[in-house]
Design an enzyme around this catalytic site. Structure first.
Site, PDB file in Angstrom:
ATOM      1  N   ASN A 137      -5.396   2.876 -13.054  1.00  0.00           N
ATOM      2  CA  ASN A 137      -4.435   1.900 -12.544  1.00  0.00           C
ATOM      3  C   ASN A 137      -3.032   2.478 -12.639  1.00  0.00           C
ATOM      4  OD1 ASN A 137      -3.453  -0.764 -11.750  1.00  0.00           O
ATOM      5  ND2 ASN A 137      -2.790  -1.028 -13.882  1.00  0.00           N
ATOM      6  N   GLY A 141       0.766  -1.241   0.000  1.00  0.00           N
ATOM      7  CA  GLY A 141       0.000   0.000   0.000  1.00  0.00           C
ATOM      8  C   GLY A 141       0.791   1.282   0.000  1.00  0.00           C
ATOM      9  N   THR A 142       1.989   1.281  -0.599  1.00  0.00           N
ATOM     10  CA  THR A 142       2.729   2.555  -0.604  1.00  0.00           C
ATOM     11  C   THR A 142       2.089   3.573  -1.556  1.00  0.00           C
ATOM     12  OG1 THR A 142       4.332   1.891  -2.313  1.00  0.00           O
ATOM     13  CG2 THR A 142       4.910   1.413  -0.018  1.00  0.00           C
ATOM     14  N   ASN A 143       1.467   3.104  -2.619  1.00  0.00           N
ATOM     15  CA  ASN A 143       0.758   4.060  -3.498  1.00  0.00           C
ATOM     16  C   ASN A 143      -0.477   4.614  -2.797  1.00  0.00           C
ATOM     17  OD1 ASN A 143       1.936   4.450  -6.307  1.00  0.00           O
ATOM     18  ND2 ASN A 143       2.170   2.242  -6.012  1.00  0.00           N
ATOM     19  N   HIS A 185       0.791   1.217 -13.176  1.00  0.00           N
ATOM     20  CA  HIS A 185       1.538   0.040 -13.623  1.00  0.00           C
ATOM     21  C   HIS A 185       3.028   0.377 -13.663  1.00  0.00           C
ATOM     22  CE1 HIS A 185       2.090  -3.808 -15.638  1.00  0.00           C
ATOM     23  NE2 HIS A 185       2.980  -3.190 -16.389  1.00  0.00           N
TER      24      HIS A 185
HETATM   25  C1  GRF Z   1       3.299  -1.018  -7.623  1.00  0.00           C
HETATM   26  O1  GRF Z   1       4.554  -1.270  -8.189  1.00  0.00           O
HETATM   27  C2  GRF Z   1       2.267  -0.774  -8.692  1.00  0.00           C
HETATM   28  O2  GRF Z   1       2.781  -0.150  -9.831  1.00  0.00           O
HETATM   29  C3  GRF Z   1       1.832  -2.192  -9.030  1.00  0.00           C
HETATM   30  O3  GRF Z   1       1.812  -2.845  -7.798  1.00  0.00           O
HETATM   31  C4  GRF Z   1       2.746  -2.249  -6.904  1.00  0.00           C
HETATM   32  C5  GRF Z   1       1.983  -1.869  -5.665  1.00  0.00           C
HETATM   33  O4  GRF Z   1       2.814  -1.327  -4.669  1.00  0.00           O
HETATM   34  N1  GRF Z   1       0.545  -2.181  -9.705  1.00  0.00           N
HETATM   35  P1  GRF Z   1       2.163  -0.694  -3.358  1.00  0.00           P
HETATM   36  O5  GRF Z   1       1.244  -1.779  -2.770  1.00  0.00           O
HETATM   37  O6  GRF Z   1       1.393   0.508  -3.757  1.00  0.00           O
HETATM   38  O7  GRF Z   1       3.306  -0.405  -2.462  1.00  0.00           O
END
Ligand code: GRF
Length: 205
Positions: free
Chosen positions: A108, A13-15, A110
């Site tokens: 999304n 969940g860093t994003n 990616h």
């Molecule tokens: C990220 O690299 C994103 O691009 C891909 O999955 C990963 C998720 O990372 N779809 P996080 O869970 O947001 O840290």
């Protein structure tokens, strides 16, 4: 007016955290209406809870089919009044149930410069293995063709001589944390206009 987000996240969940940080810094005019995970106990759920966002766990094992699970996810997103669905590390292809309910309202992130290295779960390692000199990440609208929807934003990073898949992924991730909140901000400001495959970014109002 704050844009109501539904975030689907399966792991660390860093994003999601980048979105939360931008909301808390008041640089993103949005509110998280719900964070849904398809796995219990993942760090993304803790991040949501610390922010005070509602969470839901909708597992495949609790439903008779992939379709039933994705209908349950759709129902929860609709119930929470979600206006934009953000796939932030969601490890499954979203079903037609979700796509139909949120046309051009699902984005999304990616970890590759699409259309290169789409469709897989190891895009950074694939890029390194292929020998590219520039890698990066893409935010795109989600359509029924996996990783092929109209592109909203991209960022690139160099591939260094001593890179491993992990060091390259970390460099790309830093950029993901910029372009995902930025893309949501543009959507919230009504500045994304889809014209066929192209997404035009309109000037600020
Ligand atoms: C990220 O690299 C994103 O691009 C891909 O999955 C990963 C998720 O990372 N779809 P996080 O869970 O947001 O840290």
């Amino acid at each position: 007016m704050l844009l109501k987000l539904g975030v689907l996240a399966s792991g660390r969940g860093t994003n999601l955290q980048a979105i939360i940080d931008a909301i808390e810094a008041e640089t993103l005019p949005a509110a998280i209406a719900v964070v849904i995970s398809n796995h219990p106990g993942v760090p993304a759920l803790g991040r949501a809870a610390r922010h005070g966002a509602p969470t839901a766990i909708i597992e495949r094992s609790a439903h008779p089919s992939h379709s039933a699970q994705h209908q349950a996810i759709t129902d929860e997103l609709v119930r929470c009044g979600v206006e934009l669905v953000v796939l932030a590390g969601f490890d499954r292809v979203v079903g037609p149930e979700i796509l139909r309910a949120f046309p051009y309202r699902i984005i999304n992130i990616h970890p590759s410069l699409l259309p290169a290295f789409g469709g897989g779960l190891h895009a950074q390692a694939d890029a390194l293995g292929y020998g590219v000199k520039v890698a990066g990440c893409t935010v795109h609208f989600v359509t029924e063709d996996v990783d092929c929807g109209p592109i909203i934003a991209q960022a690139c990073v160099p591939v260094l001589e001593d890179d491993t898949a992990d060091t390259l992924a970390a460099r790309i991730l830093e950029q993901e944390h910029h372009i995902l909140p930025m893309s949501i901000r543009l959507f919230a400001q009504g500045r994304l206009k889809v014209e066929g495959r192209r997404v035009r970014v309109l000037p600020p109002p």
